[in-house]
Design a protein around this motif. Structure first.
Motif, PDB file in Angstrom:
ATOM      1  N   VAL A  49     -50.446  16.132  54.547  1.00 36.78           N
ATOM      2  CA  VAL A  49     -49.287  15.889  55.401  1.00 36.78           C
ATOM      3  C   VAL A  49     -49.693  16.072  56.862  1.00 36.78           C
ATOM      4  CG1 VAL A  49     -46.952  16.601  56.011  1.00 36.78           C
ATOM      5  CG2 VAL A  49     -47.693  16.656  53.613  1.00 36.78           C
ATOM      6  N   ALA A  50     -50.278  17.227  57.157  1.00 34.34           N
ATOM      7  CA  ALA A  50     -50.677  17.533  58.529  1.00 34.34           C
ATOM      8  C   ALA A  50     -51.723  18.633  58.503  1.00 34.34           C
ATOM      9  CB  ALA A  50     -49.472  17.963  59.354  1.00 34.34           C
ATOM     10  N   THR A  80     -54.237  18.605  66.162  1.00 34.06           N
ATOM     11  CA  THR A  80     -53.420  18.277  65.001  1.00 34.06           C
ATOM     12  C   THR A  80     -53.679  16.854  64.519  1.00 34.06           C
ATOM     13  OG1 THR A  80     -51.595  17.605  66.443  1.00 34.06           O
ATOM     14  CG2 THR A  80     -51.575  19.873  65.630  1.00 34.06           C
ATOM     15  N   ASN A  81     -53.541  16.679  63.222  1.00 34.77           N
ATOM     16  CA  ASN A  81     -53.638  15.365  62.597  1.00 34.77           C
ATOM     17  C   ASN A  81     -52.480  15.222  61.623  1.00 34.77           C
ATOM     18  OD1 ASN A  81     -56.745  16.479  62.767  1.00 34.77           O
ATOM     19  ND2 ASN A  81     -56.518  14.377  63.467  1.00 34.77           N
ATOM     20  N   ALA A 103     -45.809  11.167  58.313  1.00 37.87           N
ATOM     21  CA  ALA A 103     -45.359  12.397  58.964  1.00 37.87           C
ATOM     22  C   ALA A 103     -45.283  12.274  60.490  1.00 37.87           C
ATOM     23  CB  ALA A 103     -46.292  13.540  58.592  1.00 37.87           C
ATOM     24  N   LYS A 104     -45.955  11.282  61.015  1.00 36.94           N
ATOM     25  CA  LYS A 104     -45.963  11.131  62.472  1.00 36.94           C
ATOM     26  C   LYS A 104     -44.540  10.906  62.984  1.00 36.94           C
ATOM     27  CE  LYS A 104     -50.624   9.224  62.646  1.00 36.94           C
ATOM     28  NZ  LYS A 104     -51.456   8.014  62.892  1.00 36.94           N
ATOM     29  N   MET A 116     -40.055  19.889  59.574  1.00 39.06           N
ATOM     30  CA  MET A 116     -39.833  18.566  59.004  1.00 39.06           C
ATOM     31  C   MET A 116     -38.436  18.093  59.400  1.00 39.06           C
ATOM     32  SD  MET A 116     -41.515  18.993  55.226  1.00 39.06           S
ATOM     33  CE  MET A 116     -40.218  20.092  54.642  1.00 39.06           C
ATOM     34  N   ASN A 117     -38.371  16.957  60.048  1.00 39.03           N
ATOM     35  CA  ASN A 117     -37.098  16.386  60.483  1.00 39.03           C
ATOM     36  C   ASN A 117     -36.885  15.032  59.823  1.00 39.03           C
ATOM     37  OD1 ASN A 117     -36.723  18.586  62.283  1.00 39.03           O
ATOM     38  ND2 ASN A 117     -37.949  17.533  63.842  1.00 39.03           N
ATOM     39  N   VAL A 118     -35.646  14.630  59.788  1.00 39.94           N
ATOM     40  CA  VAL A 118     -35.263  13.320  59.238  1.00 39.94           C
ATOM     41  C   VAL A 118     -35.874  13.113  57.856  1.00 39.94           C
ATOM     42  CG1 VAL A 118     -34.939  10.882  59.806  1.00 39.94           C
ATOM     43  CG2 VAL A 118     -35.381  12.498  61.633  1.00 39.94           C
TER      44      VAL A 118
END
Length: 115
Positions: free
Chosen positions: A48-49, A57-58, A63-64, A82-84
């Motif tokens: 995910v990240a 960060t990647n 997830a971007k 985590m949004n939306v």
């Protein structure tokens, strides 16, 4: 040995937000990177990240712009905001800590997104 404990998962409505926390204990010798992975029922575990020792960060493409990874080195803790959240992405989210010669995963925390 390193122990990782994830928290913050749960049930959220589509479009909502959750903040996951991963706390490391044990032989948390620096430097180490931290990352979040997830596994859905249909897929393999996927990245995910990730956040490096220098806070680089990647993110996975999905997830971007919606997810943000961060860390607090003083607390040996990583976060995933985590949004939306979308109805199609319920999953178990896992924290990973990677040192030079070893990597560790936590037990995971379940995220369920209702439509």
């Amino acid at each position: 040995q390193v122990q990782l404990v994830e928290s913050g998962g749960g049930l959220v409505q589509a479009g909502g937000s959750l903040r996951l926390t991963c706390t490391a204990s044990g032989s948390t010798v620096s430097p180490y990177s931290m990352a979040w992975y997830r596994r859905t029922p249909e897929k393999q575990r996927e990245l995910v990240a990730r956040i490096s020792t220098t806070d680089t960060t990647n993110y996975a493409d999905f997830a971007k712009a919606r997810f943000t990874i961060s860390r607090d080195n003083a607390k040996n803790t990583a976060y995933l905001q985590m949004n939306v959240l979308k109805p199609g992405e319920p999953a178990v989210y896992y924290c990973k800590l990677a040192q030079r010669y070893a990597a560790y995963f936590g037990q995971g925390t379940q995220v369920t997104v209702s439509s």
